[in-house]
Design a protein around this motif. Structure first.
Motif, short mmCIF file in Angstrom:
data_model
loop_
_atom_site.label_atom_id
_atom_site.label_comp_id
_atom_site.label_asym_id
_atom_site.label_seq_id
_atom_site.Cartn_x
_atom_site.Cartn_y
_atom_site.Cartn_z
N HIS B 3 44.12 28.00 35.80
CA HIS B 3 44.66 29.17 36.49
C HIS B 3 43.59 29.82 37.37
CE1 HIS B 3 43.10 30.84 32.66
NE2 HIS B 3 42.87 31.95 33.34
N ILE B 4 42.33 29.71 36.93
CA ILE B 4 41.23 30.26 37.75
C ILE B 4 41.10 29.44 39.03
CG2 ILE B 4 38.70 30.60 37.81
CD1 ILE B 4 40.17 32.70 36.16
N LEU B 7 43.82 30.43 41.29
CA LEU B 7 43.52 31.75 41.83
C LEU B 7 42.49 31.65 42.96
CD1 LEU B 7 44.22 34.74 41.35
CD2 LEU B 7 42.25 34.87 39.84
N LYS B 10 44.03 30.24 46.04
CA LYS B 10 44.87 31.23 46.71
C LYS B 10 44.01 32.23 47.49
CE LYS B 10 48.58 34.24 45.18
NZ LYS B 10 49.18 34.67 43.92
N HIS B 11 42.94 32.69 46.84
CA HIS B 11 42.03 33.63 47.49
C HIS B 11 41.42 33.01 48.72
CE1 HIS B 11 41.24 37.23 44.92
NE2 HIS B 11 42.18 36.58 44.26
N LEU B 317 38.07 42.21 40.36
CA LEU B 317 38.44 41.11 39.46
C LEU B 317 37.86 41.33 38.08
CD1 LEU B 317 38.04 38.03 41.86
CD2 LEU B 317 40.16 38.94 40.93
N GLY B 321 39.76 42.13 34.35
CA GLY B 321 39.59 41.28 33.18
C GLY B 321 38.98 39.91 33.44
N ALA B 322 38.49 39.67 34.66
CA ALA B 322 37.87 38.37 34.91
C ALA B 322 36.49 38.32 34.25
CB ALA B 322 37.73 38.15 36.41
N GLU B 323 36.17 37.19 33.61
CA GLU B 323 34.85 37.04 33.01
C GLU B 323 33.85 36.64 34.09
OE1 GLU B 323 34.94 34.42 29.70
OE2 GLU B 323 36.61 35.48 28.75
N LYS B 325 31.98 34.08 34.29
CA LYS B 325 32.08 32.67 34.71
C LYS B 325 33.29 32.46 35.62
CE LYS B 325 34.41 30.70 30.63
NZ LYS B 325 34.54 31.82 29.69
N ILE B 330 35.49 31.13 40.86
CA ILE B 330 36.34 31.48 42.00
C ILE B 330 35.55 31.39 43.30
CG2 ILE B 330 37.54 33.41 43.14
CD1 ILE B 330 38.53 34.23 40.32
N LYS B 334 35.66 28.76 46.46
CA LYS B 334 35.87 29.22 47.84
C LYS B 334 34.81 28.62 48.76
CE LYS B 334 37.26 33.59 48.73
NZ LYS B 334 37.44 35.06 48.57
#
Lengths: 248, 869
Positions: B3-4, B7, B10-11, B317, B321-323, B325, B330, B334
């Motif tokens: 999922h990361i 994400l 998408k970003h 982010l 709740g993003a950690e 790592k 992400i 990118k």
């Protein structure tokens, strides 16, 4: 039952060779489904208190428990996981990512949690806040009020137990601000969320079940039935003796 | 994790058109473009040269010898099923219409060529046609040079020795062009059956005997593959298995070879490139290195900007709740995706652009250029990705440490990570890539270490400059002072920008300075009165007479040098072959050397170790003859590069074989020789008397102002043994090559310049939002457009001046290091550079800065305020 519990909470920052105390030995309990306002002048430390209670920052000393999780015992990644599972945020400056659409912004916390229903849930929430037809617009194509609606949808989409709002109407005109406040309190009541609202707007604070005032790093209890003007009373030793919290 | 990734993807998609992403994209794209263009161009040119030297050898394997070839070896080749054909190559004068032309004659046996094809034409510069086989007896094919020199055309006759031949075709390209890339001599091909009748070859004549071998199936293939480029490089399995037979034969033959024989071919390719081409290649390597480094700087700037512009995103982010790592993943994703798109696009553009480069240089380069390969493109793609990741890693690490509290307090910047460690890694990565690009360790080391050390110094120097000027700024004219104050207020950005600009201008000026120095100094080393004829085979008993003859004719001749042919076989009792590693191609030990003696070091020689032997023979020692008393100790002087390659020191004992006899000599000194002065030069110079026992001839060189055919014919009539080698053509050709390569490197220089300017523009853009913010406030407070314009222009002028001054100093330091360690050229200071570099930097920065800041100067204050929020 307290979902937020702060004990002897202190925060100091060093500025060169000086140490500045922002919060000192502060105690606070917030019960489930309660709505509480933290008020105070600019620079009184409201945002610092909010960042500590929400686990965005770490305290210099003291303990914070959030929904049973001892934040002070967790590292930053641990606190991030707690935020993702239990907390929603609404900010004065909306904090939407400019390159993402309204829908993508709302999906963001769900995607971070790996929720496969992210899009469906985000669409439903955007509908609920009245932006069903604007979900593919980017923040710069939306008005301030609309942007804050997106932020509200993002805050509620994970169905958090606790919602932290930092001056949610600070960047809005009074009419739009009122609409946003109505929406926020309506959704909060509907979902039974605990709301911690930071504001310097006494009228807004008045809408909460109770409020506390932050002054000189200390917290003073103020009750809903008290006239707000009386909130600026002298600090007493009671600030040291928890709990201030009470059920409304 | 999945999922990361989604994400991040998408970003990346939604962020693709943002200014900071564009900046990173442009920097990486330009880097990939210049790397691809230069590496593809250089690769094709290099392979063309190698192809011409090793592929076009008319067979898979050539055995060549200065003696006759052992018939047993031919028998063995036949038994192994190999095809073979002989050829004899020698130099002789061709004669027609009272004109003489020294030509390289190739007398070929039936079946030549075994591989490849000859190309001929009917009329001068006519359309060439492929022709299989060799000239029939009585016929010759001659090249354009012979046609012109002898004033003949197809159907005429020419004389070679005692025979007359019909010119059947004009030879455009011989199937065997080994070692002949820039041959200065006319070429003639004749049938071997006619050779004896010409009488040009007697006992002791200097000829090269050749045997061409091919794999069993090659001969049949020849007619099919003859028109295909690269046909001598078998690539299919069949060809490989056939080639194995050739390799086996070569393995069998190698141990039996004596010092007179040499085995070469497609398997063991030996490329012979002229100094000019080598220098051009060295220069191109330097240019590609500069391109990589420019890319590194630009990417470092762009990724720092990229990182700073994403602090808010990272904080949000984290808040949601993003950690840590997750943030790393992400943003690295990118970055990778951006890198892939930019590099792929850059490589594609660079690849197309290199065709443009060849198109521009049409007529200057060989026409049949080897086709492009994927290798350089892939290397460029990977290189730009590595450069991107290496330089962007540190800023991305910073994003990880952005505090989530930043969502409430924007002024909270992340703690600086230990950048030094990451930049050190980046420098290692760049160094590795640079080595891959240049294959020159010293060049890489000087450039990478030198520039890294300088860039560390830049910070300190830039800060020092700013403080110094700040102290005296009150005395400056008002506008200039305002511009400086503006720069001083931005000193945090100014120092890093100054460093980057200084780096870019150092790279550009260094490339210009090296080009100018290398080529102009080399051109100056071939003066107008460079000797343009060599007289060889002057026999001792006719030497005085010949010298007198030249004097009478008023010819300005050099000294005569005695020549004894011999071979270096042992160093301190150890065989030379063992002393030389396989990787080192030391031609001087693979063939016979011309040994000489002298009591004086040559005028252009420099003793760098040991000392010259005392002059014992006076006067006119050059007339030394074998009657000189043999000294007690045999002493020899050796050329410095050969000494270095063979690790020979003063005092070492060398063993030579001369006509079957052994001679020992002690190295008495080591000499540096200028090989490109067109005078007789020698690897080995003995003390007079050492070579008394051996037969010798003489060589000298002289300069004739115009092509004096009458005089040359006179020499030919009076001194039959003497061979005159005109080097006028070689000199002319060297000059032409020099001009051609200069044009080539100028195009590359333009590319590096372009890359530098584009990257400079990208760097300027990195502070655009700061300027926009300031301009918005200035405009709101009532500043006019022209006030802001002046402010920006004067600030850029200062930036240019300081960056130019830093670049000028670094260029001088680096050019000194490169000249003394890599290019072996004398270094001199460049006073012109001191004035021009700051002026050039000021002009470029002001113009680019003006273009980059135009929106700030013209936009309304309201719009600017809205933009900066």
């Amino acid at each position: 039952m307290a979902v937020i519990k702060a004990e002897n909470l202190s925060k100091q920052v060093s500025l060169g060779d000086q140490t500045l105390s922002i919060l000192s030995a502060l105690n606070l309990e917030v019960n489930a489904r309660e709505t509480i306002a933290i008020i105070g002048r600019s620079g009184s430390g409201k945002s610092t208190l909010l960042s500590l209670l929400a686990g965005l920052d770490s305290a210099s000393s003291g303990k914070i428990s959030l929904n049973g999780n001892e934040l002070t015992e967790l590292n930053e990644d641990g606190r991030a996981a707690v935020r993702n599972q239990h907390v929603g945020f609404i900010f004065q400056s909306f904090q939407l990512l400019p390159h993402l659409t309204a829908l993508d912004n709302v999906m963001l916390p769900l995607e971070l949690a790996g929720d496969k229903q992210a899009q469906r849930k985000a669409e439903a929430w955007l509908d609920k806040v009245g932006l069903g037809s604007r979900m593919h617009h980017q923040p710069n194509q939306l008005s301030g009020g609309e942007q804050q609606r997106v932020a509200i949808a993002r805050a509620f989409v994970t169905e958090p137990e606790i919602l932290f709002a930092d001056e949610p109407t600070g960047n809005l005109d009074p009419t739009t601000g009122q609409t946003i406040v109505d929406l926020l309190f309506e959704l909060n009541a509907e979902h039974g969320t605990t709301l911690v609202l930071v504001t310097h707007d006494h009228q807004l604070a008045h809408l909460c079940q109770r409020y506390v005032t932050l002054e000189n790093g200390a917290l003073f209890e103020g009750r809903k039935e008290d006239p707000l003007e009386n909130a600026e009373h002298e600090p007493t030793k009671t600030q040291q003796t928890p709990p201030f919290a009470r059920n409304c | 994790m999945g999922h990361i990734f989604k994400l991040g993807l998408k970003h990346w998609r939604s962020d693709f058109s943002s200014a900071e992403m564009r900046l990173l994209l442009i920097a990486t794209l330009v880097a990939a473009m210049s790397m691809t263009m230069i590496t593809t161009f250089t690769d094709r040119l290099t392979r063309t040269m190698e192809y011409r030297a090793s592929e076009l050898i008319a067979g898979d394997l050539i055995l060549q010898s200065q003696n006759s070839i052992n018939p047993e070896w031919i028998k063995e080749a036949k038994q192994r099923g190999l095809n073979h054909v002989p050829a004899i190559v020698f130099s002789t004068m061709a004669y027609a219409n009272d004109a003489l032309e020294l030509s390289r004659v190739r007398a070929v046996g039936e079946g030549y060529p075994l591989k490849g094809e000859n190309q001929v034409t009917d009329q001068p510069y006519g359309k060439s046609q492929v022709i299989h086989g060799a000239p029939a007896p009585g016929n010759v094919w001659v090249d354009q040079r012979v046609i012109q020199a002898l004033n003949v055309s197809v159907g005429d006759t020419i004389e070679l020795g005692d025979s007359e031949f019909l010119v059947e075709y004009i030879l455009v390209q011989d199937a065997d062009r080994s070692g002949n890339f820039y041959s200065p001599f006319g070429a003639i091909m004749m049938n071997m059956e006619d050779l004896e009748a010409t009488g040009v070859l007697g006992p002791g004549s200097r000829v090269t005997q050749k045997q061409y071998f091919t794999a069993p199936s090659n001969k049949e293939e020849q007619s099919l593959s003859g028109s295909q480029k690269g046909s001598a490089h078998p690539t299919t399995d069949d060809k490989n298995s056939d080639l194995q037979a050739v390799i086996n034969f070569a393995d069998w033959l190698k141990p039996q070879l004596t010092e007179h024989e040499r085995l070469s071919g497609a398997i063991d390719s030996d490329t012979s490139m002229g100094t000019a081409v080598q220098r051009a290649q060295q220069y191109l390597s330097l240019a590609s290195l500069v391109a990589v480094l420019l890319a590194g700087v630009a990417i470092a700037m762009a990724s720092q900007r990229f990182s700073e512009r994403h602090y808010e995103t990272a904080a949000l982010l984290r808040c949601l709740g993003a950690e840590q790592k997750d943030i790393s993943r992400i943003f690295i994703l990118k970055l990778l995706l951006t890198g892939l798109v930019a590099s792929a696009l850059g490589c594609a553009i660079g690849f197309l652009a290199h065709y443009g480069l060849f198109q521009l240089m049409q007529g200057l380069l060989p026409t049949d250029i080897m086709p492009a390969q994927w290798g350089p493109v892939i290397i460029s793609l990977l290189s730009s990705l590595v450069v991107l990741l290496a330089f962007a890693f540190a800023p991305i690490q910073q994003l990880k440490s952005v505090s989530p509290v930043r969502v409430l307090r924007r002024e909270l910047n992340p703690k600086p990570v230990r950048l030094n460690v990451f930049y050190l890694l980046a420098i290692f990565a760049i160094g590795g890539l640079a080595y891959v690009l240049t294959s020159n360790f010293k060049l890489t080391l000087i450039f990478v270490v030198g520039l890294s050390a300088l860039s560390l110094l830049y910070g300190g120097l830039a800060a020092g400059f700013l403080v110094m000027i700040h102290r005296v700024s009150n005395h400056l004219p008002r506008r200039i002072q305002t511009g400086f104050n503006q720069l001083y207020r931005h000193r945090y950005y100014a120092i890093s920008q100054l460093g980057a600009f200084a780096f870019i201008f150092t790279a550009i000026t260094l490339i210009i300075v090296v080009r100018t120095d290398l080529f102009s100094r080399w051109q100056a080393s071939i003066p107008a009165d460079t000797p343009n004829h060599f007289a060889i085979n002057v026999l001792p008993d006719t030497k005085d007479e010949f010298e007198h003859f030249l004097e009478q004719k008023g010819v300005n001749a050099s000294a005569f040098y005695p020549i004894v042919r011999g071979r270096l076989v042992e160093i301190n009792g150890q065989e030379v072959k063992q002393a030389v590693s396989k990787e080192d191609d030391v031609r001087a030990v693979q063939r016979e050397l011309s040994l000489t003696w002298s009591d004086q070091p040559g005028a252009d020689s420099e003793i760098i170790e040991g000392d010259w032997w005392p002059t014992t023979i006076k006067p006119n020692s050059i007339k030394a003859s074998p009657s000189i008393i043999t000294p007690e100790v045999n002493r020899v002087s050796i050329e410095s590069e050969l000494a270095q390659k063979l690790n020979i020191q003063v005092g070492d004992e060398l063993t030579f074989t001369i006509v079957g006899q052994q001679l020992n000599a002690t190295v008495h000194n080591i000499r540096k020789v200028k090989w490109d002065n067109f005078k007789p030069n020698f690897y080995m110079v003995f003390e007079p008397g050492v070579l008394n026992d051996f037969h010798h001839t003489y060589i000298n060189s002289f300069y004739l102002k115009n092509q004096n055919t009458e005089l040359l014919l006179d020499i030919n009539r009076n001194f039959k043994a003497v061979t005159i080698i005109p080097t006028e053509k070689v000199i002319k050709q060297v000059r032409e090559i020099l001009e051609q390569t200069t044009v080539a490197v100028e195009y590359i220089l333009m590319l590096v310049l372009l890359a530098g300017v584009v990257l400079l523009f990208a760097t300027l853009l990195s502070t655009l939002s700061l300027r926009r913010h300031e301009a918005a406030i200035y405009r709101t407070l009532g500043a006019s457009g022209s006030y802001i314009r002046n402010l920006i222009v004067y600030e850029y002028l200062w930036l240019g001046l300081l960056a130019g001054a830093l670049a000028m100093m670094s260029t001088e330091l680096l050019s000194w290091a490169l000249y003394s360690n890599v290019f072996q050229v004398d270094w001199k200071a460049h006073p012109v550079l001191w004035a021009l570099t700051p002026l050039f930097a000021m002009a470029v920065i002001v113009v680019s800065g003006w273009l980059a800041s135009r929106p700030v100067m013209t936009a309304s204050p309201n719009r600017l305020l809205r933009e900066v929020g």
